[in-house]
Design a protein around this motif. Structure first.
Motif, PDB file in Angstrom:
ATOM      1  N   ASP A  65     -38.969  14.235 -84.022  1.00 28.18           N
ATOM      2  CA  ASP A  65     -39.942  13.759 -83.038  1.00 28.18           C
ATOM      3  C   ASP A  65     -41.146  13.128 -83.731  1.00 28.18           C
ATOM      4  O   ASP A  65     -41.677  12.105 -83.279  1.00 28.18           O
ATOM      5  N   ALA A  66     -41.576  13.719 -84.835  1.00 28.20           N
ATOM      6  CA  ALA A  66     -42.726  13.173 -85.553  1.00 28.20           C
ATOM      7  C   ALA A  66     -42.411  11.800 -86.139  1.00 28.20           C
ATOM      8  O   ALA A  66     -43.237  10.873 -86.071  1.00 28.20           O
ATOM      9  N   LYS A  67     -41.210  11.648 -86.712  1.00 24.09           N
ATOM     10  CA  LYS A  67     -40.810  10.360 -87.262  1.00 24.09           C
ATOM     11  C   LYS A  67     -40.710   9.311 -86.159  1.00 24.09           C
ATOM     12  O   LYS A  67     -41.147   8.166 -86.325  1.00 24.09           O
ATOM     13  N   ARG A  68     -40.152   9.681 -85.024  1.00 22.85           N
ATOM     14  CA  ARG A  68     -40.040   8.743 -83.905  1.00 22.85           C
ATOM     15  C   ARG A  68     -41.416   8.285 -83.438  1.00 22.85           C
ATOM     16  O   ARG A  68     -41.645   7.094 -83.210  1.00 22.85           O
ATOM     17  N   ARG A  69     -42.346   9.249 -83.296  1.00 22.18           N
ATOM     18  CA  ARG A  69     -43.691   8.884 -82.845  1.00 22.18           C
ATOM     19  C   ARG A  69     -44.371   7.945 -83.842  1.00 22.18           C
ATOM     20  O   ARG A  69     -45.081   7.010 -83.455  1.00 22.18           O
ATOM     21  N   PHE A  70     -44.154   8.210 -85.123  1.00 22.65           N
ATOM     22  CA  PHE A  70     -44.733   7.327 -86.147  1.00 22.65           C
ATOM     23  C   PHE A  70     -44.162   5.917 -86.026  1.00 22.65           C
ATOM     24  O   PHE A  70     -44.905   4.922 -86.035  1.00 22.65           O
ATOM     25  N   LEU A  71     -42.835   5.801 -85.921  1.00 22.39           N
ATOM     26  CA  LEU A  71     -42.210   4.480 -85.854  1.00 22.39           C
ATOM     27  C   LEU A  71     -42.604   3.723 -84.589  1.00 22.39           C
ATOM     28  O   LEU A  71     -42.651   2.490 -84.585  1.00 22.39           O
ATOM     29  N   GLU A  72     -42.888   4.448 -83.528  1.00 26.12           N
ATOM     30  CA  GLU A  72     -43.339   3.782 -82.311  1.00 26.12           C
ATOM     31  C   GLU A  72     -44.719   3.151 -82.485  1.00 26.12           C
ATOM     32  O   GLU A  72     -45.095   2.254 -81.735  1.00 26.12           O
ATOM     33  N   GLU A  73     -45.480   3.603 -83.484  1.00 20.32           N
ATOM     34  CA  GLU A  73     -46.779   3.006 -83.783  1.00 20.32           C
ATOM     35  C   GLU A  73     -46.652   1.807 -84.724  1.00 20.32           C
ATOM     36  O   GLU A  73     -47.618   1.079 -84.943  1.00 20.32           O
ATOM     37  N   CYS A  74     -45.459   1.597 -85.279  1.00 20.60           N
ATOM     38  CA  CYS A  74     -45.257   0.540 -86.270  1.00 20.60           C
ATOM     39  C   CYS A  74     -45.044  -0.818 -85.616  1.00 20.60           C
ATOM     40  O   CYS A  74     -44.754  -0.931 -84.427  1.00 20.60           O
ATOM     41  N   ASP A  75     -45.184  -1.858 -86.427  1.00 20.86           N
ATOM     42  CA  ASP A  75     -44.816  -3.212 -86.031  1.00 20.86           C
ATOM     43  C   ASP A  75     -43.347  -3.406 -86.369  1.00 20.86           C
ATOM     44  O   ASP A  75     -42.966  -3.368 -87.548  1.00 20.86           O
ATOM     45  N   ILE A  76     -42.520  -3.622 -85.378  1.00 20.66           N
ATOM     46  CA  ILE A  76     -41.085  -3.774 -85.570  1.00 20.66           C
ATOM     47  C   ILE A  76     -40.681  -5.169 -85.104  1.00 20.66           C
ATOM     48  O   ILE A  76     -41.048  -5.602 -84.008  1.00 20.66           O
ATOM     49  N   SER A  77     -39.938  -5.866 -85.945  1.00 15.08           N
ATOM     50  CA  SER A  77     -39.387  -7.170 -85.599  1.00 15.08           C
ATOM     51  C   SER A  77     -37.883  -7.138 -85.796  1.00 15.08           C
ATOM     52  O   SER A  77     -37.379  -6.432 -86.679  1.00 15.08           O
ATOM     53  N   VAL A  78     -37.187  -7.896 -84.982  1.00  8.97           N
ATOM     54  CA  VAL A  78     -35.737  -8.043 -85.144  1.00  8.97           C
ATOM     55  C   VAL A  78     -35.424  -9.498 -85.467  1.00  8.97           C
ATOM     56  O   VAL A  78     -36.124 -10.413 -85.022  1.00  8.97           O
ATOM     57  N   LEU A  79     -34.382  -9.700 -86.246  1.00 12.43           N
ATOM     58  CA  LEU A  79     -33.889 -11.034 -86.557  1.00 12.43           C
ATOM     59  C   LEU A  79     -32.517 -11.163 -85.912  1.00 12.43           C
ATOM     60  O   LEU A  79     -31.593 -10.407 -86.250  1.00 12.43           O
ATOM     61  N   ARG A  80     -32.389 -12.104 -84.984  1.00 16.67           N
ATOM     62  CA  ARG A  80     -31.169 -12.231 -84.185  1.00 16.67           C
ATOM     63  C   ARG A  80     -30.426 -13.513 -84.517  1.00 16.67           C
ATOM     64  O   ARG A  80     -31.028 -14.591 -84.624  1.00 16.67           O
ATOM     65  N   ASP A  81     -29.130 -13.381 -84.648  1.00 16.99           N
ATOM     66  CA  ASP A  81     -28.236 -14.523 -84.744  1.00 16.99           C
ATOM     67  C   ASP A  81     -27.398 -14.525 -83.473  1.00 16.99           C
ATOM     68  O   ASP A  81     -26.323 -13.917 -83.425  1.00 16.99           O
ATOM     69  N   GLY A  82     -27.899 -15.162 -82.432  1.00 15.04           N
ATOM     70  CA  GLY A  82     -27.256 -15.069 -81.135  1.00 15.04           C
ATOM     71  C   GLY A  82     -27.327 -13.642 -80.631  1.00 15.04           C
ATOM     72  O   GLY A  82     -28.395 -13.035 -80.550  1.00 15.04           O
ATOM     73  N   ALA A  83     -26.165 -13.076 -80.341  1.00 16.50           N
ATOM     74  CA  ALA A  83     -26.117 -11.696 -79.845  1.00 16.50           C
ATOM     75  C   ALA A  83     -26.117 -10.676 -80.973  1.00 16.50           C
ATOM     76  O   ALA A  83     -26.270  -9.481 -80.724  1.00 16.50           O
ATOM     77  N   GLU A  84     -25.953 -11.116 -82.204  1.00 10.72           N
ATOM     78  CA  GLU A  84     -25.861 -10.187 -83.340  1.00 10.72           C
ATOM     79  C   GLU A  84     -27.225  -9.939 -83.952  1.00 10.72           C
ATOM     80  O   GLU A  84     -28.040 -10.857 -84.113  1.00 10.72           O
ATOM     81  N   LEU A  85     -27.478  -8.690 -84.312  1.00 16.81           N
ATOM     82  CA  LEU A  85     -28.702  -8.323 -85.007  1.00 16.81           C
ATOM     83  C   LEU A  85     -28.463  -8.525 -86.506  1.00 16.81           C
ATOM     84  O   LEU A  85     -27.664  -7.824 -87.120  1.00 16.81           O
ATOM     85  N   ALA A  86     -29.158  -9.523 -87.072  1.00 16.55           N
ATOM     86  CA  ALA A  86     -28.975  -9.847 -88.481  1.00 16.55           C
ATOM     87  C   ALA A  86     -29.801  -8.953 -89.386  1.00 16.55           C
ATOM     88  O   ALA A  86     -29.451  -8.731 -90.548  1.00 16.55           O
ATOM     89  N   GLY A  87     -30.927  -8.434 -88.872  1.00 15.17           N
ATOM     90  CA  GLY A  87     -31.784  -7.596 -89.689  1.00 15.17           C
ATOM     91  C   GLY A  87     -32.993  -7.141 -88.907  1.00 15.17           C
ATOM     92  O   GLY A  87     -33.203  -7.549 -87.754  1.00 15.17           O
ATOM     93  N   ILE A  88     -33.792  -6.299 -89.534  1.00 15.00           N
ATOM     94  CA  ILE A  88     -35.017  -5.807 -88.909  1.00 15.00           C
ATOM     95  C   ILE A  88     -36.114  -5.716 -89.961  1.00 15.00           C
ATOM     96  O   ILE A  88     -35.845  -5.670 -91.171  1.00 15.00           O
TER      97      ILE A  88
END
Length: 206
Positions: A65-88
């Motif tokens: 739960d602590a790790k999840r709460r921390f990551l929810e405070e982070c800046d998260i970006s996704v890199l998409r190739d159409g419907a596929e997730l190429a990276g984060i």
């Protein structure tokens, strides 16, 4: 309140700096801001192989739960190739003047498309425009392609770390505040000739 709006409100960089992450495209890959739930399966499915965690000697940490709460405070970006997730990409402030790139993970087939270089360029421009003093990132001494990309982007090697979590890492820093870079170079790159004058007076060799 939806979970997405709650996550957006809780981002530390938004609270500190009003930072908004744009959507952009490079070589057909779309990079856009995202929430933790969008990337949890990518982390679970691909991080062990991307970062050699499956048989690695270092500590791995479950999604508490602590790790999840921390990551929810982070800046998260996704890199998409159409419907596929190429990276984060995941980053966050470490204090009021420093942004830390915690993770940039690409599937192997996307690693020759300059996505790290483009992400680093755009992120650096955004942070500099916001008046943030520096960006920092750690990488393995064995990860020569990432080191090369960071040095070409204007980062300097500023320290090393040893931990049970990541092993040996090199810290790279990109300074946006000229005074901060000047202080670093003065303290750690320009090396005075300590003791040389005294040796000369005593007839010693330099």
């Amino acid at each position: 309140m939806t979970r997405a709006s709650a996550t957006e409100r809780s981002r530390m960089s938004k609270r500190l700096w009003g930072l908004e992450w744009p959507t952009w495209t490079h070589d057909g890959i779309v990079c856009e801001p995202a929430g933790l739930e969008e990337v949890r399966s990518f982390i679970a499915d691909h991080y062990p192989s991307i970062f050699a965690l499956e048989a690695g000697p270092f500590l791995t940490e479950a999604m508490t739960d602590a790790k999840r709460r921390f990551l929810e405070e982070c800046d998260i970006s996704v890199l998409r190739d159409g419907a596929e997730l190429a990276g984060i990409a995941i980053g966050h402030p470490t204090d009021w003047s420093t942004w830390y790139s915690r993770s940039f993970a690409l599937l192997p087939k996307y690693r020759e498309r300059s996505l790290l270089t483009e992400f680093t360029r755009r992120t650096s421009s955004l942070l500099a425009e916001q008046g943030i003093d520096r960006a920092e990132v750690d990488t393995s001494p064995a990860n020569v392609p990432v080191q090369r990309a960071l040095l070409q982007a204007g980062f300097l090697i500023t320290s090393t770390t040893l931990s049970e979590r990541w092993g040996t890492m090199l810290r790279f820093t990109r300074f946006f505040n000229p005074k901060a870079e000047e202080a670093f170079r003065r303290q750690y790159i320009s090396v005075p000739n300590y003791g040389r004058s005294a040796q000369s007076k005593e007839g010693g060799s330099p």
